[in-house]
Design a protein around this motif. Structure first.
Motif, PDB file in Angstrom:
ATOM      1  N   LEU A  30       0.825  -1.210   0.000  1.00  0.00           N
ATOM      2  CA  LEU A  30       0.000   0.000   0.000  1.00  0.00           C
ATOM      3  C   LEU A  30       0.857   1.257   0.000  1.00  0.00           C
ATOM      4  CD1 LEU A  30      -2.746  -1.089   2.565  1.00  0.00           C
ATOM      5  CD2 LEU A  30      -2.969  -0.943   0.082  1.00  0.00           C
ATOM      6  N   ALA A  31       1.956   1.238   0.754  1.00  0.00           N
ATOM      7  CA  ALA A  31       2.825   2.407   0.820  1.00  0.00           C
ATOM      8  C   ALA A  31       3.425   2.720  -0.539  1.00  0.00           C
ATOM      9  CB  ALA A  31       3.930   2.177   1.852  1.00  0.00           C
ATOM     10  N   LYS A  32       3.812   1.685  -1.234  1.00  0.00           N
ATOM     11  CA  LYS A  32       4.398   1.893  -2.564  1.00  0.00           C
ATOM     12  C   LYS A  32       3.347   2.376  -3.553  1.00  0.00           C
ATOM     13  CE  LYS A  32       7.550  -0.329  -5.801  1.00  0.00           C
ATOM     14  NZ  LYS A  32       8.338  -1.549  -6.088  1.00  0.00           N
ATOM     15  N   LYS A  33       2.119   1.900  -3.401  1.00  0.00           N
ATOM     16  CA  LYS A  33       1.054   2.265  -4.332  1.00  0.00           C
ATOM     17  C   LYS A  33       0.555   3.687  -4.124  1.00  0.00           C
ATOM     18  CE  LYS A  33      -3.507   0.714  -5.891  1.00  0.00           C
ATOM     19  NZ  LYS A  33      -4.575  -0.304  -5.709  1.00  0.00           N
ATOM     20  N   TYR A  34       0.436   4.116  -2.857  1.00  0.00           N
ATOM     21  CA  TYR A  34      -0.208   5.399  -2.567  1.00  0.00           C
ATOM     22  C   TYR A  34       0.743   6.491  -2.095  1.00  0.00           C
ATOM     23  CZ  TYR A  34      -4.572   2.768  -2.873  1.00  0.00           C
ATOM     24  OH  TYR A  34      -5.603   1.998  -3.314  1.00  0.00           O
ATOM     25  N   HIS A  35       2.044   6.222  -2.048  1.00  0.00           N
ATOM     26  CA  HIS A  35       2.964   7.238  -1.557  1.00  0.00           C
ATOM     27  C   HIS A  35       2.819   8.524  -2.376  1.00  0.00           C
ATOM     28  CE1 HIS A  35       6.617   9.327  -0.386  1.00  0.00           C
ATOM     29  NE2 HIS A  35       6.655   8.511   0.664  1.00  0.00           N
ATOM     30  N   ASP A  37       4.829  10.764  -3.264  1.00  0.00           N
ATOM     31  CA  ASP A  37       5.874  10.987  -4.260  1.00  0.00           C
ATOM     32  C   ASP A  37       5.610  10.190  -5.530  1.00  0.00           C
ATOM     33  OD1 ASP A  37       7.039  12.676  -2.529  1.00  0.00           O
ATOM     34  OD2 ASP A  37       8.865  11.516  -2.198  1.00  0.00           O
ATOM     35  N   MET A  38       4.840   9.132  -5.391  1.00  0.00           N
ATOM     36  CA  MET A  38       4.468   8.348  -6.559  1.00  0.00           C
ATOM     37  C   MET A  38       3.171   8.851  -7.187  1.00  0.00           C
ATOM     38  SD  MET A  38       6.864   6.149  -6.797  1.00  0.00           S
ATOM     39  CE  MET A  38       8.149   5.353  -5.822  1.00  0.00           C
ATOM     40  N   ASN A  39       2.432   9.663  -6.433  1.00  0.00           N
ATOM     41  CA  ASN A  39       1.149  10.198  -6.909  1.00  0.00           C
ATOM     42  C   ASN A  39       1.075  11.697  -6.627  1.00  0.00           C
ATOM     43  OD1 ASN A  39      -0.470   7.444  -7.363  1.00  0.00           O
ATOM     44  ND2 ASN A  39       0.639   7.301  -5.421  1.00  0.00           N
ATOM     45  N   PRO A  40       1.958  12.497  -7.249  1.00  0.00           N
ATOM     46  CA  PRO A  40       1.977  13.932  -6.957  1.00  0.00           C
ATOM     47  C   PRO A  40       0.651  14.616  -7.272  1.00  0.00           C
ATOM     48  CG  PRO A  40       3.252  13.406  -8.927  1.00  0.00           C
ATOM     49  CD  PRO A  40       2.918  12.125  -8.292  1.00  0.00           C
ATOM     50  N   GLY A  41       0.176  15.379  -6.295  1.00  0.00           N
ATOM     51  CA  GLY A  41      -1.064  16.130  -6.488  1.00  0.00           C
ATOM     52  C   GLY A  41      -2.324  15.321  -6.317  1.00  0.00           C
ATOM     53  N   ASP A  42      -2.234  14.054  -5.985  1.00  0.00           N
ATOM     54  CA  ASP A  42      -3.410  13.191  -5.824  1.00  0.00           C
ATOM     55  C   ASP A  42      -3.789  13.167  -4.344  1.00  0.00           C
ATOM     56  OD1 ASP A  42      -5.310  11.178  -5.664  1.00  0.00           O
ATOM     57  OD2 ASP A  42      -4.314   9.911  -7.151  1.00  0.00           O
ATOM     58  N   ALA A  43      -4.808  13.952  -3.986  1.00  0.00           N
ATOM     59  CA  ALA A  43      -5.233  14.069  -2.586  1.00  0.00           C
ATOM     60  C   ALA A  43      -5.801  12.756  -2.067  1.00  0.00           C
ATOM     61  CB  ALA A  43      -6.261  15.185  -2.433  1.00  0.00           C
ATOM     62  N   GLU A  44      -6.495  12.014  -2.931  1.00  0.00           N
ATOM     63  CA  GLU A  44      -7.093  10.759  -2.500  1.00  0.00           C
ATOM     64  C   GLU A  44      -6.015   9.720  -2.180  1.00  0.00           C
ATOM     65  OE1 GLU A  44     -10.025   8.143  -1.375  1.00  0.00           O
ATOM     66  OE2 GLU A  44     -10.170  10.299  -1.822  1.00  0.00           O
ATOM     67  N   ALA A  45      -4.949   9.693  -3.011  1.00  0.00           N
ATOM     68  CA  ALA A  45      -3.844   8.773  -2.753  1.00  0.00           C
ATOM     69  C   ALA A  45      -3.145   9.123  -1.453  1.00  0.00           C
ATOM     70  CB  ALA A  45      -2.852   8.798  -3.921  1.00  0.00           C
ATOM     71  N   GLU A  46      -2.959  10.429  -1.186  1.00  0.00           N
ATOM     72  CA  GLU A  46      -2.319  10.865   0.048  1.00  0.00           C
ATOM     73  C   GLU A  46      -3.158  10.462   1.256  1.00  0.00           C
ATOM     74  OE1 GLU A  46      -0.884  14.972   2.283  1.00  0.00           O
ATOM     75  OE2 GLU A  46      -1.198  14.946   0.124  1.00  0.00           O
ATOM     76  N   LYS A  47      -4.465  10.566   1.113  1.00  0.00           N
ATOM     77  CA  LYS A  47      -5.359  10.191   2.210  1.00  0.00           C
ATOM     78  C   LYS A  47      -5.253   8.693   2.503  1.00  0.00           C
ATOM     79  CE  LYS A  47     -10.271  10.108   3.485  1.00  0.00           C
ATOM     80  NZ  LYS A  47     -11.649  10.435   3.062  1.00  0.00           N
ATOM     81  N   LYS A  48      -5.228   7.886   1.447  1.00  0.00           N
ATOM     82  CA  LYS A  48      -5.130   6.439   1.636  1.00  0.00           C
ATOM     83  C   LYS A  48      -3.771   6.055   2.210  1.00  0.00           C
ATOM     84  CE  LYS A  48      -8.478   5.076  -1.894  1.00  0.00           C
ATOM     85  NZ  LYS A  48      -8.704   4.322  -3.152  1.00  0.00           N
ATOM     86  N   PHE A  49      -2.731   6.800   1.806  1.00  0.00           N
ATOM     87  CA  PHE A  49      -1.403   6.522   2.329  1.00  0.00           C
ATOM     88  C   PHE A  49      -1.348   6.796   3.831  1.00  0.00           C
ATOM     89  CE2 PHE A  49       2.804   8.170   3.499  1.00  0.00           C
ATOM     90  CZ  PHE A  49       3.570   7.034   3.272  1.00  0.00           C
ATOM     91  N   LYS A  50      -1.911   7.915   4.251  1.00  0.00           N
ATOM     92  CA  LYS A  50      -1.918   8.255   5.672  1.00  0.00           C
ATOM     93  C   LYS A  50      -2.754   7.269   6.468  1.00  0.00           C
ATOM     94  CE  LYS A  50      -1.101  13.239   5.165  1.00  0.00           C
ATOM     95  NZ  LYS A  50      -1.650  14.588   5.379  1.00  0.00           N
ATOM     96  N   GLY A 100      12.997   2.734   3.775  1.00  0.00           N
ATOM     97  CA  GLY A 100      14.395   2.558   3.371  1.00  0.00           C
ATOM     98  C   GLY A 100      14.516   1.480   2.314  1.00  0.00           C
ATOM     99  N   ASP A 101      13.723   0.404   2.459  1.00  0.00           N
ATOM    100  CA  ASP A 101      13.778  -0.696   1.513  1.00  0.00           C
ATOM    101  C   ASP A 101      13.099  -0.356   0.193  1.00  0.00           C
ATOM    102  OD1 ASP A 101      15.140  -2.234   3.258  1.00  0.00           O
ATOM    103  OD2 ASP A 101      13.420  -3.370   3.970  1.00  0.00           O
ATOM    104  N   ILE A 102      11.960   0.326   0.267  1.00  0.00           N
ATOM    105  CA  ILE A 102      11.179   0.567  -0.940  1.00  0.00           C
ATOM    106  C   ILE A 102      11.682   1.747  -1.744  1.00  0.00           C
ATOM    107  CG2 ILE A 102       8.904   1.160  -1.827  1.00  0.00           C
ATOM    108  CD1 ILE A 102       7.665  -0.294   0.477  1.00  0.00           C
ATOM    109  N   PHE A 103      11.931   2.834  -1.090  1.00  0.00           N
ATOM    110  CA  PHE A 103      12.217   4.074  -1.805  1.00  0.00           C
ATOM    111  C   PHE A 103      13.665   4.513  -1.712  1.00  0.00           C
ATOM    112  CE2 PHE A 103       7.749   4.201  -0.463  1.00  0.00           C
ATOM    113  CZ  PHE A 103       7.160   4.261  -1.705  1.00  0.00           C
ATOM    114  N   GLY A 104      14.570   3.666  -1.157  1.00  0.00           N
ATOM    115  CA  GLY A 104      15.979   4.048  -1.101  1.00  0.00           C
ATOM    116  C   GLY A 104      16.157   5.304  -0.290  1.00  0.00           C
ATOM    117  N   ASP A 105      16.695   6.332  -0.893  1.00  0.00           N
ATOM    118  CA  ASP A 105      16.955   7.579  -0.164  1.00  0.00           C
ATOM    119  C   ASP A 105      15.897   8.631  -0.464  1.00  0.00           C
ATOM    120  OD1 ASP A 105      19.561   8.856  -2.401  1.00  0.00           O
ATOM    121  OD2 ASP A 105      17.576   7.982  -2.775  1.00  0.00           O
ATOM    122  N   ILE A 106      14.643   8.215  -0.567  1.00  0.00           N
ATOM    123  CA  ILE A 106      13.583   9.155  -0.890  1.00  0.00           C
ATOM    124  C   ILE A 106      13.452  10.246   0.171  1.00  0.00           C
ATOM    125  CG2 ILE A 106      11.676   7.973   0.301  1.00  0.00           C
ATOM    126  CD1 ILE A 106       9.981   8.529  -2.166  1.00  0.00           C
TER     127      ILE A 106
END
Length: 389
Positions: A30-35, A37-50, A100-106
């Motif tokens: 879920l973190a990789k799907k809705y982060h 940084d992977m969905n810039p400007g997507d408020a719904e994705a940010e909400k699901k990520f949180k 750290g595992d998914i996004f490296g040095d994000i």
């Protein structure tokens, strides 16, 4: 009216009896799907990520999970904190393992853990060796020469000048890692990265060994015997243990990976454990039958061709293929395509005999003349014309 929160288990898509590994795996997806940084400007994705981050923060903590299982969301009502979803406090949660595992040095912290200050196995070395088709089939011993690193005899691998010793890194205190916290949109994140001063070793060298220039190793050319097994295919590797780069902090050497490059054969082609080839046969052999010689990787064999064999007939020579890598006593087959060979030069006598043979087997040489003279069946709807190359 406050928005009704979803069940944390439902948010992550796991059962209530899910173990820690299943919870982490579900959140990672879920973190990789809705982060954001992977969905810039997507408020719904940010909400699901949180929402997923909040669920993970609770269910990954044994004590908080116990409270949630007993009291539900009421166990954390009123929990304040900066930047939380619905007022939830993320400051106590450590997401380094996930991000750290998914996004490296994000987040600017690099992958977690960095290099260990304990014993570490050396890196593997890759090289290649060329062999013939037959050597790949039956196996062969090859000698290769390459440059390998050995421990410096002057400093015994420390890299420090004889009489001195590496000193503890002041930046990381000898841990090989530095830890820092960073404020993000979902709270405080704890990041761990390799120490930039000692590069994860926990030690710094003030006075370098003059022989190895502080590396702790001396490069030497060495000859190594490589046993290539029967049945190996192009591109496959032979692993030689403990012939790679030296380990660090007392760790074992890495391995040497020798990639096999198999040369092309003028006659044979290989597919898996089977061999394929094409063998010519004369018209006389095809028509009357007889013996022909077939080349195989085991040498020449005699094959009895049946009378009336047509061109492109395929025959199977069982057990004349490539040995299995797992069991060299088990071999594939050799498939041969028989092709009638037409002579391009004939003597006058041979031509006359061939004409007599043709008269006895259908008179094909005169079939077109018969049609042209009206003695044969006229081609329907076509004009008779002569064509030459």
């Amino acid at each position: 009216m406050a928005e009704q929160k979803r069940d944390y288990y439902e948010v992550l898509g796991v059962e209530k009896n899910a173990d820690e590994a299943a919870i982490k795996k579900a959140y990672r997806v879920l973190a990789k799907k809705y982060h954001p940084d992977m969905n810039p400007g997507d408020a719904e994705a940010e909400k699901k990520f949180k929402e997923a981050s909040e669920a993970y923060a609770i269910l990954s903590d044994p004590e908080k999970r116990r409270q949630y299982d007993q009291y539900g969301h009421a166990a954390f009502d009123g929990a304040g904190g900066p930047g939380g979803f619905g007022g939830f406090d993320f400051s106590s949660a450590d997401f380094t393992d996930i991000f750290g595992d998914i996004f490296g040095d994000i987040f600017g912290g690099g992958r977690r853990g960095g290099r260990s200050s304990g014993p570490m196995k050396g890196a593997n070395i890759r090289t290649s060796v060329r062999i013939t088709f037959e050597e790949a089939v039956f196996g062969v011993e090859k000698e290769i020469e390459l440059t390998l690193k050995d421990e410096c005899t002057a400093c015994h691998g420390t890299g420090a000048k004889p009489g001195t010793s590496p000193e503890t890194c002041m930046k990381c205190g000898g841990k090989g890692q530095v830890v820092f916290t960073q404020q993000s949109f979902f709270g405080t994140v704890r990041n761990v990265q390799t120490c930039p001063d000692c590069h994860g070793t926990g030690k710094v060298i003030k006075d370098k060994c003059p022989d190895c220039r502080g590396t702790g190793y001396i490069a030497n050319k060495k000859k190594i015997q490589v046993s290539i097994p029967a049945g190996i295919d192009n591109g496959q590797c032979v692993r030689i243990r403990d012939k790679g780069e030296p380990g660090t902090n007392g760790g074992p050497r890495g391995d040497l990976l020798v990639e096999v490059v198999v040369g092309r054969h003028p006659i044979f082609q290989r597919q898996d454990e089977n061999i394929y080839s094409t063998v010519p046969m004369s018209f006389a052999i095809a028509a009357l039958g007889g013996e022909i010689v077939i080349d195989t990787v085991d040498g020449r064999v005699i094959y009895d061709v049946k009378a009336g064999t047509q061109t492109d007939t395929k025959v199977r020579l069982k057990g004349k293929g490539v040995p299995s890598l797992r069991n060299k006593n088990v071999r594939g087959d050799h498939y041969v395509t028989l092709v009638v060979q037409v002579p391009d030069k004939l003597s006058h006598e041979a031509k006359e005999l061939l004409k007599k043979f043709d008269v006895q087997t259908g008179d094909s040489l005169n079939a077109a003349k018969k049609v042209a003279s009206g003695h044969g069946e006229e081609p329907t709807g076509k004009t008779k014309k002569k064509f030459r190359k």
